[in-house]
Design an enzyme around this catalytic site. Structure first.
Site, PDB file in Angstrom:
ATOM      1  N   CYS A   1      16.290  -9.322  24.616  1.00  0.00           N
ATOM      2  CA  CYS A   1      15.505  -8.160  24.203  1.00  0.00           C
ATOM      3  C   CYS A   1      14.053  -8.520  24.459  1.00  0.00           C
ATOM      4  CB  CYS A   1      15.730  -7.829  22.726  1.00  0.00           C
ATOM      5  SG  CYS A   1      14.665  -6.473  22.146  1.00  0.00           S
TER       6      CYS A   1
ATOM      7  N   TYR B   1       3.074  -1.129  -3.394  1.00  0.00           N
ATOM      8  CA  TYR B   1       4.031  -1.539  -2.356  1.00  0.00           C
ATOM      9  C   TYR B   1       3.467  -2.748  -1.593  1.00  0.00           C
ATOM     10  CZ  TYR B   1       5.068   3.424  -3.242  1.00  0.00           C
ATOM     11  OH  TYR B   1       5.307   4.652  -3.824  1.00  0.00           O
TER      12      TYR B   1
ATOM     13  N   GLU C   1       4.871  -4.596  -6.535  1.00  0.00           N
ATOM     14  CA  GLU C   1       6.010  -4.593  -5.606  1.00  0.00           C
ATOM     15  C   GLU C   1       7.295  -4.698  -6.414  1.00  0.00           C
ATOM     16  OE1 GLU C   1       8.580  -4.442  -2.882  1.00  0.00           O
ATOM     17  OE2 GLU C   1       6.523  -4.426  -2.118  1.00  0.00           O
TER      18      GLU C   1
ATOM     19  N   GLN D   1       4.612  -7.367   8.411  1.00  0.00           N
ATOM     20  CA  GLN D   1       4.576  -6.517   9.597  1.00  0.00           C
ATOM     21  C   GLN D   1       5.179  -7.241  10.799  1.00  0.00           C
ATOM     22  OE1 GLN D   1       3.906  -3.425   9.956  1.00  0.00           O
ATOM     23  NE2 GLN D   1       2.606  -2.795   8.250  1.00  0.00           N
TER      24      GLN D   1
ATOM     25  N   ASP E   1       0.868   1.340   1.002  1.00  0.00           N
ATOM     26  CA  ASP E   1       1.624   1.022   2.224  1.00  0.00           C
ATOM     27  C   ASP E   1       3.109   1.155   1.903  1.00  0.00           C
ATOM     28  OD1 ASP E   1       2.476   0.208   4.676  1.00  0.00           O
ATOM     29  OD2 ASP E   1       1.804  -1.869   4.498  1.00  0.00           O
TER      30      ASP E   1
ATOM     31  N   CYS F   1       4.120   4.300   8.206  1.00  0.00           N
ATOM     32  CA  CYS F   1       4.920   4.153   9.420  1.00  0.00           C
ATOM     33  C   CYS F   1       5.685   5.430   9.737  1.00  0.00           C
ATOM     34  CB  CYS F   1       5.897   2.981   9.273  1.00  0.00           C
ATOM     35  SG  CYS F   1       7.092   3.176   7.926  1.00  0.00           S
TER      36      CYS F   1
END
Length: 332
Positions: free
Chosen positions: A47, A193, A214, A162, A263, A290
């Site tokens: 990949c 988060y 979190e 990330q 986030d 996202c």
């Protein structure tokens, strides 16, 4: 205002995490990706988005997993590779086969020296994702360390980090700008988060104080260790809890923040959290997303509560994919 997208300097070998699906079909082990619209696994030999260390782990598993009785219970192979090339491999199964998984991990680490850490994840029933279960350490190091914005982060398998570090740095710098953080200005920051504390600690270097919340316990343990590792334990604090419940409770008790950083996962922020931010009158919100659709929904809610969207900065975090990350400045 939507600003021009910040492109990616690298378009190949740029992701640090892979979730390879595993199946056994007519005695043949297949490890790769799900075919579109189905659960059929298409085997991969390579990949181009993944680091070479991840691909070497994938190929070893393809060649060797069939020799173990537990192969039919394996559902995923997850790899995470840091900038130095050190790799964590997580063997994910729908049955408690830790014993054989340990033997696999030990053999893998002998043959693929880049693998420095191995875990087993006993998946929950009907798992929502590849690491939806209970993780246990098998061999090697318990965590892998990585770097972001000059800070060092210790990561366990289920800690969010990330997938494209160089692009993440660009995204996070925009988030800090959106939050109005400037070195020397006494600002108190809320980071909902927060994962392993990446944005929280980057904010703490500039702010008077940063609080990260979190819901994933291993991530919070990593975040606390990361604060100590980076000498920021006096300027950052972390709480394990549901942000939608914990933060409104703290604000109702009078805790004050000058800026909030959000986030959230793809489903977006919880309505209770957004309303708590608006009720408290936090003047600046840096929103990292996202998912453009849930971002638009949440921005609409905040604008209905008196906020305005100043700018939105897309960042190409995922080359060759339609997905995009966006940092927004939202202010009263």
């Amino acid at each position: 205002m939507v600003l021009p997208t910040i492109g990616s300097d690298a378009t190949e070998r740029c992701r640090n995490k892979a979730e390879y699906a595993v199946s056994v079909h007519n005695g043949e082990v297949r490890i790769g990706s799900f075919e579109g619209g189905s659960r059929r696994v298409l085997p991969l030999e390579d990949c181009l988005l993944q680091r070479q260390e991840s691909v070497r782990t994938l190929r070893w598993m393809q060649q060797r997993l069939g020799g173990y009785a537990c192969a039919g219970r394996m559902r995923y192979l997850v790899t995470r590779v840091n900038r130095a090339g050190e790799t964590t491999a997580v063997l994910c199964a729908d049955a408690p086969v830790q014993g054989e998984a340990r033997a696999i991990a030990e053999a893998l680490m002998r043959d693929v020296p880049e693998v420095s850490s191995a875990y087993f994840c006993k998946l929950n029933r009907h798992p929502a994702h590849a690491l939806d279960g209970v993780c246990g350490h098998l061999a090697g190091r318990r965590t892998v360390e990585d770097e972001l914005l000059g800070l060092r982060f210790e990561l366990s398998p289920q800690s969010f980090f990330q997938v494209n570090p160089s692009q993440a740095e660009k995204l996070y710098l925009k988030a800090l700008e959106a939050a109005g953080l400037t070195e020397g200005v006494p600002v108190r920051v809320l980071d909902a988060y927060c994962g392993a504390g990446t944005i929280t600690l980057a904010a703490a270097r500039l702010a008077e104080f940063a609080l990260g919340v979190e819901i994933v316990p291993p991530a919070i343990e990593n975040a606390k260790q990361n604060a100590r590792r980076n000498g920021l334990e006096d300027r950052a604090r972390f709480i394990c809890g549901d942000a939608a419940r914990e933060i409104p409770r703290r604000m109702a008790a009078g805790e004050r923040f000058d800026a909030a950083i959000l986030d959230p996962p793809r489903k977006g922020a919880d309505v209770a959290l957004l309303n708590a931010i608006a009720d408290a009158g936090i003047p600046r919100v840096a929103y990292v997303s996202c998912n453009p659709s849930t971002l638009a929904r949440d921005v609409k809610l905040l604008t209905e509560r008196g906020y305005r969207l100043e700018w939105a900065q897309p960042v190409d975090m995922f080359p060759w994919a339609s997905d995009v990350e966006t940092a927004c400045m939202i202010a009263l």
